[in-house]
Each structure stands twice: as C-alpha cells, then as structure tokens.
Write an enzyme that holds these catalytic residues in place. Structure first.
Site, PDB file in Angstrom:
ATOM      1  N   HIS A 199      59.463  64.093  88.190  1.00 15.39           N
ATOM      2  CA  HIS A 199      60.549  64.051  87.409  1.00 15.39           C
ATOM      3  C   HIS A 199      61.634  63.336  88.095  1.00 15.39           C
ATOM      4  O   HIS A 199      62.759  63.746  88.252  1.00 15.39           O
ATOM      5  CB  HIS A 199      60.886  65.641  86.925  1.00 15.39           C
ATOM      6  CG  HIS A 199      61.853  65.589  85.872  1.00 15.39           C
ATOM      7  ND1 HIS A 199      61.700  64.645  84.856  1.00 15.39           N
ATOM      8  CD2 HIS A 199      62.736  66.246  85.329  1.00 15.39           C
ATOM      9  CE1 HIS A 199      62.413  64.972  83.923  1.00 15.39           C
ATOM     10  NE2 HIS A 199      63.275  66.051  84.225  1.00 15.39           N
ATOM     11  N   HIS A 203      65.508  68.990  89.638  1.00 12.84           N
ATOM     12  CA  HIS A 203      65.611  67.811  89.137  1.00 12.84           C
ATOM     13  C   HIS A 203      65.609  66.616  90.088  1.00 12.84           C
ATOM     14  O   HIS A 203      66.466  66.715  91.110  1.00 12.84           O
ATOM     15  CB  HIS A 203      66.821  67.751  88.043  1.00 12.84           C
ATOM     16  CG  HIS A 203      66.442  67.822  86.614  1.00 12.84           C
ATOM     17  ND1 HIS A 203      66.246  69.230  85.902  1.00 12.84           N
ATOM     18  CD2 HIS A 203      66.389  67.179  85.774  1.00 12.84           C
ATOM     19  CE1 HIS A 203      65.999  69.035  84.857  1.00 12.84           C
ATOM     20  NE2 HIS A 203      66.045  68.025  84.459  1.00 12.84           N
ATOM     21  N   SER A 219      69.445  71.952  88.793  1.00  9.77           N
ATOM     22  CA  SER A 219      70.004  70.673  89.385  1.00  9.77           C
ATOM     23  C   SER A 219      70.191  70.584  91.152  1.00  9.77           C
ATOM     24  O   SER A 219      70.290  71.758  91.509  1.00  9.77           O
ATOM     25  CB  SER A 219      71.300  70.456  88.931  1.00  9.77           C
ATOM     26  OG  SER A 219      72.021  69.339  89.644  1.00  9.77           O
ATOM     27  N   GLU A 226      59.439  70.991  80.693  1.00 12.44           N
ATOM     28  CA  GLU A 226      60.446  71.413  81.691  1.00 12.44           C
ATOM     29  C   GLU A 226      60.913  72.783  81.238  1.00 12.44           C
ATOM     30  O   GLU A 226      61.833  73.093  80.757  1.00 12.44           O
ATOM     31  CB  GLU A 226      61.487  70.555  81.519  1.00 12.44           C
ATOM     32  CG  GLU A 226      61.268  68.870  81.970  1.00 12.44           C
ATOM     33  CD  GLU A 226      62.663  68.092  81.874  1.00 12.44           C
ATOM     34  OE1 GLU A 226      63.679  68.486  82.478  1.00 12.44           O
ATOM     35  OE2 GLU A 226      62.470  67.163  80.969  1.00 12.44           O
ATOM     36  N   TYR A 268      61.749  70.005  76.882  1.00  8.73           N
ATOM     37  CA  TYR A 268      62.077  71.442  77.547  1.00  8.73           C
ATOM     38  C   TYR A 268      61.562  72.508  76.812  1.00  8.73           C
ATOM     39  O   TYR A 268      61.040  72.573  75.977  1.00  8.73           O
ATOM     40  CB  TYR A 268      63.611  71.340  77.478  1.00  8.73           C
ATOM     41  CG  TYR A 268      64.553  70.337  78.050  1.00  8.73           C
ATOM     42  CD1 TYR A 268      64.821  70.812  79.575  1.00  8.73           C
ATOM     43  CD2 TYR A 268      64.586  69.213  77.984  1.00  8.73           C
ATOM     44  CE1 TYR A 268      65.632  70.027  80.176  1.00  8.73           C
ATOM     45  CE2 TYR A 268      65.375  68.111  78.795  1.00  8.73           C
ATOM     46  CZ  TYR A 268      66.001  68.770  79.850  1.00  8.73           C
ATOM     47  OH  TYR A 268      66.511  67.826  80.861  1.00  8.73           O
TER      48      TYR A 268
END
Length: 769
Positions: free
Chosen positions: A158, A267, A311, A523, A560
């Site tokens: 990713h 991510h 994140s 995701e 997602y």
C-alpha cells in the site's frame, strides 16, 4: 496542509468518462497482445523445467519442525515519469525515482506435502490483474505443477509513492494522474513477481520457521478517530490502532539466515501528495534497512495488516480533523525524502528486535483454502455474525451486502492529504431520525451543503438519473450513493459486460503449523480487524491454530471495509466501504466458513473464477499506446554542475544533465535487449562515486534512500529534449572526493528506424569536508 487539487469540473468530467468509457470486450487494440510479454520469459519453460528437475534430490520426509524454504526478490520498478502517482490524484504525474520497488517472495513447503508462495510487492494496490497474470506466467514457465491460484498470495505494501495504471478495472485507471492502462508497467510487475517466486522455489533448502509477536508503540495514529469513536466496544481497547507486530523468521537448519516476513498495519503515506518520485515509502525503507543490516541475500518483507484508518503521521495538535503532520512538518531541518526513513526505521528496528528474540518453532503441515466470493450478489448475513454491532434502526433479518457503490462521504477527503476536500468528514450522509416511535430515513441533499459541494448538489440529480443510482439507496442506508461501480445499470449501457470494480473477490487462509494467515483484498479498519480476529480466531483455535495473522491488501483490491458503526459515520473510509453496512459482518461470516473447512480438513467452495480482462483494456495511457517521443539533445551534458565542496554532514548535492526519457531503459529491459547496452541486473540511473587513488568506487545508486532522480520535459509535451537532476542528501558521509554519474540510454528516430545511444554524464569532482 491538505491539498485541494480536484476542481468541480473534473469531478463531473469523471462521471461523464465513467458513463462513456467502460472497458469494452468488442474493442480490439494493442491490448490484444497484452499478455504476449507475460507469456514470454527470459528463461524458456524447458530451462526452468530443468531447474525444477535438479531439485529432485530434496527430501520428501523430515522431522516435523523442518520445512523447505526459499526466498528471493526482483526489481519491479515500473515507469516512474509521466505515470500516475500513488495518491490517485487526477492530473498529478510522477517525474522521478527515489528508491526502487521490489517483489519479495518466500516459498514454504512441507517435504512431501503442500507448499505456499507468500509474496509482498512494493505497490499501491494488489490488483486482480496482477494475480491472474502471475499465475499465468508461472504456468507458461513450467511451474504450473507447483503453483496455482490457491497456494499463491501476493500482498501490496500500500505504497502511495508507487506508480499505478495496471488494474483491469475502469475505476482504478480513471482516478489517476494519467488515465488508462499501462501494459509496460503491468508486464514489468507480472514478470518480476513471477521471477521472484520461481527464484525462491529454486532456492529452497531445509529450514526452520519461528513465529513471534511484539508491540510497536508510537508509530501509528488513527486518522479517523471520530468514526472509530462510534464503535460501541471502543472502551474495550486501550488504543485506537493495533500496535501488534507479527513475524515469521526463516533460517536454514544449519543456522544460516534466510529472511523474515513482518506484518504491521500502517499506511504508506510518509511521503505526501506533492511527492512525484517513486519510492518504497516506510515499508520499502524498513525492508532496505533490515536487508542492509543482515546482508548475505537476506530477504525482509513488510506486508500490511489492518491499515484502513492507520497513519504513520501525527495529528495536528490544533485540530485532529486537519491534515496530519509528517516528520519534515515537525522538524523543518528534515528533507521530505527523510520521512520514510523516520517511519521505516521504527518498523525495521522492531522487526530486527523480534527476529532476534523469536523462539516459538513451528511444526507440522502446510495448508491453504481459497474461495472467490461474489459480493455483489447480496450475501445474506446471519445475525450471529452481526451480534450487537448494529444501529438502533437496523432490523434483525434480511441483512445483506450491497452492490458496490461509492458514497459522497469520500468527497471530504482524509487527513493524509487525499485529493478531495469538498466537505467536512461525516457531513455527507443520510440520517435516521426517530419520529413517533419509528426510525425514518432522511436522505442527504447536497443542495443543503455549501461551497463546491453545493454546486455538485444542483447537478447531482441529473447524474443520478443517468446512472440509475437511486435504486441502491435502500441497501446503502447511511451512505449517500454517489457512484454505482459494481454494475453498469443505466440507459447508457443496455447490455453491460464489465463493472468498474472487481466484484468476484478472493478470500484465502494459509496455514504453516499452528499459524493461520487470513488474506483479503480490503483496507480493514482497526476495529473491523479486531472483530474478525475475535470470531474467526475461536474457530481456528478449535483446530489447534494458536497464532493468527490478519493480512490485508492481498490478491485483489476492493477499497475500504469499516465496521457497522464506522460505516454509519460515513467518514472517508465509510464512503469508500463499497459493499454496504454489513461488509464487516459478511467478511467475518465468509472467513468463518473457510476456517471451518480448514479445521475440519474438508475442501472449500472455490466460487466463480474472476474474469480475465486482459484483452478488454480499451483505454490505455498515451505512452503505452504510442511509445516514447524521440529523444534529442547533447545527452549527458552537465547543465548545472556541483559545487567545489560540501559539508559532509548536512548539505545537498544537485547536478543537472541533458537527459533522455528514462522509460527507454525499462522498455529495453522488458524486451530483453538492455544487455546490449548495460547489465540489466546492475543497471542504475545514477551513481555517487568516491575517489580512491586513481579509481572510483560507487557508494550510492538510485536505490539509495538519500538519492533522487528527477526528470522533466523541456520545450513542451512533444519536445524531444529533457533534463535530469540528480540529488544527493549528504548525511554523515566520509570525507573525501566524490562525483555524480548519470547513466542514460536515448531513443532516436533515424530515417526509417529507431536507434539507441548509450551515454554517460559526469559531474566535476567535489570535496566533502
């Protein structure tokens, strides 16, 4: 600062393109021969077959803790200029290279028993096109008896700094800086991935495998905490991200290191939306760090777990809804190139620590189960898999998945720097209100919005009629249905053939001893993953599987997948949860079915085979369709030279050359003729060389995390001239005399045919002191 680089005109132009430009099976183009290169090989099938035959001496019976393991990696760096960035940002194109992208493969086999191939690619998404192409390539190369669709898993890291344009589905080739399919990039990835698997297979030796887990704190933040807080069980967990690291350690029975696979969810967004260079991002750097540390051909793969709302960057302390801060935002002395180093070092260091302490030796057999599930078919979800995770207005029966749609909630963008920012997250959603004891749905209207979203609202009813999207609103519940992508059902397409996204999706479980690895194309958000683990983990534990890895971004890409409550919030992740409010429950249900088959030792319903759309790629990128514009200029000429000296600890060297299109090298490598000019296995666009007496030693290449190669066309889009700038961040280098070298290959049209010219540009010498 979050970038707003979509305008309203583009948003509706995109709708019109979707209406008029689906992949058409009746069209014929260059794509008729799309897989010609995939079906060819640098080594013939017969020679590969002889390689396999040479392994006949491998044991077929060993102690229960001894497996056959091989590992390998290959370069899959695709076209990195005039290609789409990893942020799917319309109009934004890549124009450089900072670190190369790789495919890392492990083949694990029980002597006399089953085998699996576990592959991790430095890619944005793992598209179904790649999985289908790789299996085809393995068959063409003579490995069909060893590998098939069921025992191969291919993960994507990713990486949002990897080029795109290699899906067979329209949607993923439209939300891009460059529209269309790129067959050169596709073949580079497919050939490279298959080669990594083949090399790993041919490198098998007796080995032991250890499993270990650990905790990596302070490396992640939840970028959608407002939606996470809708979860009714949020107080059951201390953190709103899963900090668990799961690791497989592979070593020969003689103690020689082979490699590791390290699962951790975060991510690949250490580099922001303004980045234009191909780079492995934080996981690519983690691999680089571990492999450099261990040496001797050690392979370190860093696939994903739950990544949907996780994140590597830090929330803005003034407002958590604002764009998250990257390391160079917090410390201005850092160059953006150092962001992946900061984040990747955390993962790499933790992986080395866990690798060194791993002690749980795996024993037993290898297994796998694979099932294709048609999510568009409205999978009926049993209430046992919904449990208490529902909204007050939900019913206890008739709950199903939905036809794939994209919700208006995505228009709010996300805190990573998504290329849309039309509204506040959670604003664009349908609401349910209690009236006279009955829950009533109130559909959101964009006419109630402000700014750009308001203008969109005035036009949306016309698009809704054209797309026939109103029929999906009942199933979608809180989602404001913006684009139906799971089927083409409108007067524009009376006989639809291909949806805009894959709807036949792969679910897979691999087992090595007591360790089960669940792979899927979504995701998953943090809480969706936790619920999957809790339910399916119980089933697997009944079969003696005490270790469980949740491993996403595998074998295909389906956007997602949020929990029921997070879906209701309709933040960015909920808007992109394509298959409706019961997606999480459906995923748990389907995996529980497959896990039950694994535990019981019975076969699994394979489901329908996804379509091979290789001959239906009507929309191609300009370069894929037309090739490279004729190169021109005095190649390799130094236009801006280095300074005489630099600080060895902190300065930056920058040298500009007259250049050529970098894709020339990739084209020649793909067709097998690069060897006429350079060694394909060692070629590098740039070198940083240090002087040793009268000779020069290369100390850094285009895969060094502190170098960068940037290309720009000069004189207009069709001009033959271009320039290349090579940058080197000097970070605590040894003092001495250095120079920058640019290695190029130019393509020129001469009379009636193309010619190729090898050239080298060299900067003046400079001193680090």
């Amino acid at each position: 600062m979050k970038k707003l680089n979509w305008n309203l005109a583009y948003a509706f132009a995109l709708i019109l393109v979707i209406l008029g430009c689906s992949d058409k099976s009746s069209e014929k183009s260059e794509s008729d021969n799309l897989l010609a290169l995939v079906n060819s090989s640098s080594n013939s099938a017969s020679s590969q077959g002889s390689s396999m035959n040479s392994l006949a001496a491998l044991p077929t019976s060993t102690p229960s803790d001894v497996f056959l393991v091989g590992a390998a990696k290959t370069d899959i760096t695709g076209p990195f200029v005039q290609s789409s960035t990893g942020y799917n940002s319309p109009g934004d194109q890549m124009s450089g290279l900072a670190m190369r992208l790789f495919s890392r493969a492990f083949v694990v086999e029980r002597p006399g028993g089953s085998r699996v191939a576990i592959v991790t690619n430095d890619m944005l998404h793992m598209y179904q096109s790649v999985k289908v192409g790789v299996v085809k390539k393995l068959q063409a190369d003579g490995y069909g008896s060893a590998f098939n669709n069921d025992n191969v898993v291919i993960f994507a890291t990713h990486d949002h700094s990897a080029p795109s344009n290699i899906s067979w589905y329209t949607l993923f080739n439209l939300f891009n800086g460059v529209i269309g399919f790129d067959k050169v990039h596709y073949n580079i990835v497919v050939n490279g991935t298959a080669a990594a698997i083949e090399s790993a297979y041919n490198a098998r030796k007796q080995a032991r495998i250890k499993f270990a887990t650990g905790t990596l704190s302070g490396a992640t933040n939840n970028r959608s905490s407002a939606a996470y807080n809708w979860n009714i069980d949020k107080d059951n967990f201390a953190k709103n991200t899963d900090e668990t690291v799961s690791l497989l350690r592979f070593e020969g029975t003689d103690g020689s290191p082979i490699g590791l696979i390290n699962w951790f969810g975060v991510h690949g967004t250490s580099l922001g939306i303004t980045n234009r260079r191909a780079h492995g991002d934080n996981k690519g750097y983690a691999s680089y760090l571990v492999e450099s540390t261990k040496g001797n051909g050690f392979i370190a793969a860093f696939p994903q777990t739950a990544v949907g709302d996780v994140s590597p960057n830090q929330p803005n302390p003034t407002d958590i809804t604002k764009a998250f801060l990257r390391p160079n935002d917090i410390d201005p002395s850092l160059d953006p190139l150092e962001n992946p180093i900061v984040h990747g070092t955390k993962q790499g260091a933790k992986a080395l620590e866990i690798y060194d302490s791993a002690s749980s030796v795996l024993t037993g057999s290898i297994g796998y189960r694979h099932s294709h599930v048609v999510w568009n078919n409205k999978i009926a979800v049993d209430q046992n898999y919904i449990g208490t995770y529902s909204m007050p207005w939900d019913t206890n029966s008739g709950n199903t998945t939905c036809v794939a749609t994209i919700g208006g909630g995505f228009l709010a963008g996300d805190e990573e720097g998504a290329p849309v920012d039309f509204a506040k997250e959670g604003d664009i959603r349908n609401n349910f209100v209690l009236q006279n004891g009955v829950w009533v749905k109130q559909n959101y209207s964009l006419t109630n919005a402000s700014g750009a979203a308001q203008i969109l609202g005035y036009l949306w009813p016309l698009a809704q009629i054209a797309l026939n999207s109103s029929k999906y609103e009942g199933c979608d519940k809180e989602k404001f249905t913006l684009l139906p992508v799971g089927e083409v059902d409108s007067f524009w397409f009376p006989n639809p053939q291909v949806p805009f996204v894959p709807v036949v999706l792969p679910l897979q479980i691999l087992s090595i001893g007591n360790t089960a690895i669940l792979t899927f194309p979504f995701e998953l958000t943090t809480m969706a993953s936790r619920r999957l683990r809790a339910k399916v983990g119980t089933t697997l534990a009944n079969g003696g599987y005490s270790n469980m890895v949740i491993a996403g971004m595998a074998n295909a890409y389906a956007q997602y997948l949020a929990t029921r409550e997070e879906y209701s919030a309709q933040n960015f992740e909920g808007g992109f949860t394509a298959y409706g409010p019961w997606s999480n429950a459906a995923l748990i249900q389907e995996f529980d079915r497959i896990a039950g088959d694994l535990v019981a030792g019975r076969s699994t319903n394979a489901g329908p085979t996804p379509p091979d759309l290789s001959s239906q790629q009507f929309i191609q990128t300009w370069l894929s369709q037309n090739g490279i514009v004729n190169d021109g200029g005095n190649f390799g000429t130094v236009l801006t030279d280095a300074n005489a000296s630099y600080n060895k600890a902190k300065d930056t060297v920058s040298v500009r050359f007259q250049g050529s299109h970098p894709r020339v090298v990739q084209d020649k490598k793909l067709d097998g003729s690069l060897s006429s000019y350079y060694d394909p296995n060692t070629y590098t666009y740039l070198e940083i060389q240090k002087k040793n007496g009268s000779s020069w030693t290369t100390v850094a290449t285009d895969n060094d995390p502190y170098t960068a190669y940037d290309w720009v066309r000069t004189g207009g889009d069709l001009s033959p001239t271009s320039e290349v700038t090579i940058t080197w961040l000097i970070r605590n280098q040894q003092p001495g005399t250095y120079r920058v070298v640019y290695n190029g290959l130019a393509k020129q049209f001469w009379v009636f045919f193309w010619t190729y010219a090898k050239f080298t540009g060299i900067s003046k010498e400079f001193v680090l002191q």
